[in-house]
Scaffold this motif. Structure first.
Motif, PDB file in Angstrom:
ATOM      1  N   LEU A  26       0.826  -1.207   0.000  1.00 52.43           N
ATOM      2  CA  LEU A  26       0.000   0.000   0.000  1.00 52.43           C
ATOM      3  C   LEU A  26       0.862   1.258   0.000  1.00 52.43           C
ATOM      4  O   LEU A  26       0.587   2.202  -0.754  1.00 52.43           O
ATOM      5  CB  LEU A  26      -0.949   0.011   1.197  1.00 52.43           C
ATOM      6  N   ASP A  63      -8.574  -8.930  -6.783  1.00 50.02           N
ATOM      7  CA  ASP A  63      -9.443  -8.114  -5.938  1.00 50.02           C
ATOM      8  C   ASP A  63      -8.647  -7.381  -4.865  1.00 50.02           C
ATOM      9  O   ASP A  63      -8.931  -6.221  -4.549  1.00 50.02           O
ATOM     10  CB  ASP A  63     -10.523  -8.975  -5.291  1.00 50.02           C
ATOM     11  N   GLU A  64      -7.644  -8.054  -4.299  1.00 54.57           N
ATOM     12  CA  GLU A  64      -6.786  -7.394  -3.313  1.00 54.57           C
ATOM     13  C   GLU A  64      -6.027  -6.235  -3.940  1.00 54.57           C
ATOM     14  O   GLU A  64      -5.904  -5.162  -3.337  1.00 54.57           O
ATOM     15  CB  GLU A  64      -5.795  -8.397  -2.720  1.00 54.57           C
ATOM     16  N   TYR A 115      -6.885  -4.458  -6.647  1.00 56.96           N
ATOM     17  CA  TYR A 115      -7.837  -3.369  -6.902  1.00 56.96           C
ATOM     18  C   TYR A 115      -8.112  -2.581  -5.623  1.00 56.96           C
ATOM     19  O   TYR A 115      -8.175  -1.339  -5.632  1.00 56.96           O
ATOM     20  CB  TYR A 115      -9.138  -3.949  -7.464  1.00 56.96           C
ATOM     21  N   ASP A 116      -8.274  -3.281  -4.507  1.00 57.84           N
ATOM     22  CA  ASP A 116      -8.530  -2.619  -3.232  1.00 57.84           C
ATOM     23  C   ASP A 116      -7.344  -1.757  -2.820  1.00 57.84           C
ATOM     24  O   ASP A 116      -7.519  -0.609  -2.386  1.00 57.84           O
ATOM     25  CB  ASP A 116      -8.826  -3.671  -2.157  1.00 57.84           C
ATOM     26  N   LEU A 117      -6.136  -2.275  -2.978  1.00 59.60           N
ATOM     27  CA  LEU A 117      -4.934  -1.506  -2.648  1.00 59.60           C
ATOM     28  C   LEU A 117      -4.800  -0.273  -3.541  1.00 59.60           C
ATOM     29  O   LEU A 117      -4.447   0.812  -3.072  1.00 59.60           O
ATOM     30  CB  LEU A 117      -3.691  -2.397  -2.795  1.00 59.60           C
ATOM     31  N   ARG A 129      -7.189   1.388  -5.034  1.00 59.38           N
ATOM     32  CA  ARG A 129      -8.182   2.387  -4.615  1.00 59.38           C
ATOM     33  C   ARG A 129      -7.747   3.097  -3.336  1.00 59.38           C
ATOM     34  O   ARG A 129      -7.858   4.319  -3.213  1.00 59.38           O
ATOM     35  CB  ARG A 129      -9.545   1.728  -4.413  1.00 59.38           C
ATOM     36  N   LYS A 130      -7.237   2.333  -2.360  1.00 58.74           N
ATOM     37  CA  LYS A 130      -6.769   2.930  -1.107  1.00 58.74           C
ATOM     38  C   LYS A 130      -5.594   3.881  -1.346  1.00 58.74           C
ATOM     39  O   LYS A 130      -5.392   4.831  -0.588  1.00 58.74           O
ATOM     40  CB  LYS A 130      -6.366   1.836  -0.120  1.00 58.74           C
ATOM     41  N   ASP A 169      -7.969   5.119  -9.502  1.00 59.49           N
ATOM     42  CA  ASP A 169      -9.187   4.457  -9.949  1.00 59.49           C
ATOM     43  C   ASP A 169      -8.835   3.336 -10.928  1.00 59.49           C
ATOM     44  O   ASP A 169      -8.384   3.611 -12.052  1.00 59.49           O
ATOM     45  CB  ASP A 169     -10.119   5.458 -10.659  1.00 59.49           C
ATOM     46  N   THR A 182      -3.108  -4.652 -14.585  1.00 60.82           N
ATOM     47  CA  THR A 182      -4.178  -3.693 -14.339  1.00 60.82           C
ATOM     48  C   THR A 182      -3.799  -2.322 -14.882  1.00 60.82           C
ATOM     49  O   THR A 182      -2.614  -1.993 -15.026  1.00 60.82           O
ATOM     50  CB  THR A 182      -4.453  -3.540 -12.827  1.00 60.82           C
ATOM     51  N   SER A 193      -4.836   1.819 -14.119  1.00 56.89           N
ATOM     52  CA  SER A 193      -5.506   2.708 -13.167  1.00 56.89           C
ATOM     53  C   SER A 193      -5.210   4.147 -13.521  1.00 56.89           C
ATOM     54  O   SER A 193      -4.146   4.483 -14.066  1.00 56.89           O
ATOM     55  CB  SER A 193      -4.999   2.431 -11.738  1.00 56.89           C
TER      56      SER A 193
END
Length: 248
Positions: A145, A201-202, A204-206, A208-209, A213, A242, A244
């Motif tokens: 993160l 999914d992990e 993507y969550d990181l 976003r945090k 986007d 990914t 973003s």
């Protein structure tokens, strides 16, 4: 000057230091990356062209774009980005990678700004980029993160980050560790730690945090029959990538 918190993992850096001289040997320890590179480049160039309205059929389509390749290694991605016209900074926390990359770029007639540094140090210095390439790095850092947050800070508003890594599941253990390191011996044993792999999914969550986007994700799939890689919209079971954005 305030101390910059670093997310580099010294043990991980040492692994790649030991392999530094082999970056440009297509049959050496980085053979998997050489095999994957055309597929990575296809995804990267298409994403950059779509985001910045560039025509890949024209000469130097990425002219005017400033691009950072974090974990640049010997320059396998930095060099084609420079050939497409981007102003490229290649950064790596392993110091032995930098002279290897510099010498190869000089022999190739390319101007690339290679630096022994980290994402956090670049962010603290106020560096800004249109594109950050963050390929096969996040699974090697101590704090994903914090690392991704530094990448977000390095992007200009409207900037694009491409981030690839390896999924964490039984198949990835079988393919990326048992297959690549023990059976095929493409990589030295211990190059990857399965517990550090990150599910889509992990990630993507990181992302976003970290303040970005996520807008796209695809799988990189290896076909053992054709001995080649391809991009998949469905199969993210092992290698995946990914895209973003940092909203303007």
């Amino acid at each position: 000057m305030a101390q910059v918190n670093q997310t580099v993992d010294d043990a991980e850096i040492a692994k790649f230091e030991a392999m530094a001289t082999e970056w440009w040997d297509p049959n050496g320890k980085f053979k998997p990356l050489h095999m994957l590179n055309p597929t990575r480049l296809d995804y990267i160039t298409r994403q950059i062209a779509a985001e910045f309205g560039r025509d890949l059929t024209t000469p130097l389509p990425f002219a005017g774009l400033r691009l950072l390749d974090i974990g640049c290694g010997g320059g396998l991605l930095a060099e084609p980005m420079a050939r497409l016209g981007a102003e490229v900074v290649g950064a790596d926390a392993a110091p032995r990678n930098i002279p290897v990359a510099q010498i190869h770029a000089q022999k190739s007639g390319l101007t690339i700004d290679y630096r022994h540094t980290t994402a956090e140090a670049l962010a603290a210095a106020g560096e800004q980029f249109d594109v950050v390439l963050n390929m096969e790095v996040v699974e090697h850092v101590a704090d994903p993160l914090a690392y991704l947050t530094a990448c977000q800070q390095l992007l200009k508003p409207g900037g694009l980050m491409i981030c690839s890594t390896i999924n964490r599941n039984p198949k990835s253990f079988l393919m990326a560790i048992i297959g690549a390191e023990y059976v095929m011996r493409w990589l030295p044993k211990g190059t990857h730690e399965w517990a550090k792999f990150i599910t889509p999914d992990e990630l993507y969550d990181l992302i976003r945090k970290a303040g970005l986007d996520p807008v796209d994700r695809k799988g990189f799939v290896f076909n053992k029959l054709t001995w080649s890689w391809s991009i998949s919209g469905r199969d993210l079971s092992v290698n995946y990538v990914t895209a973003s954005l940092k909203r303007a």
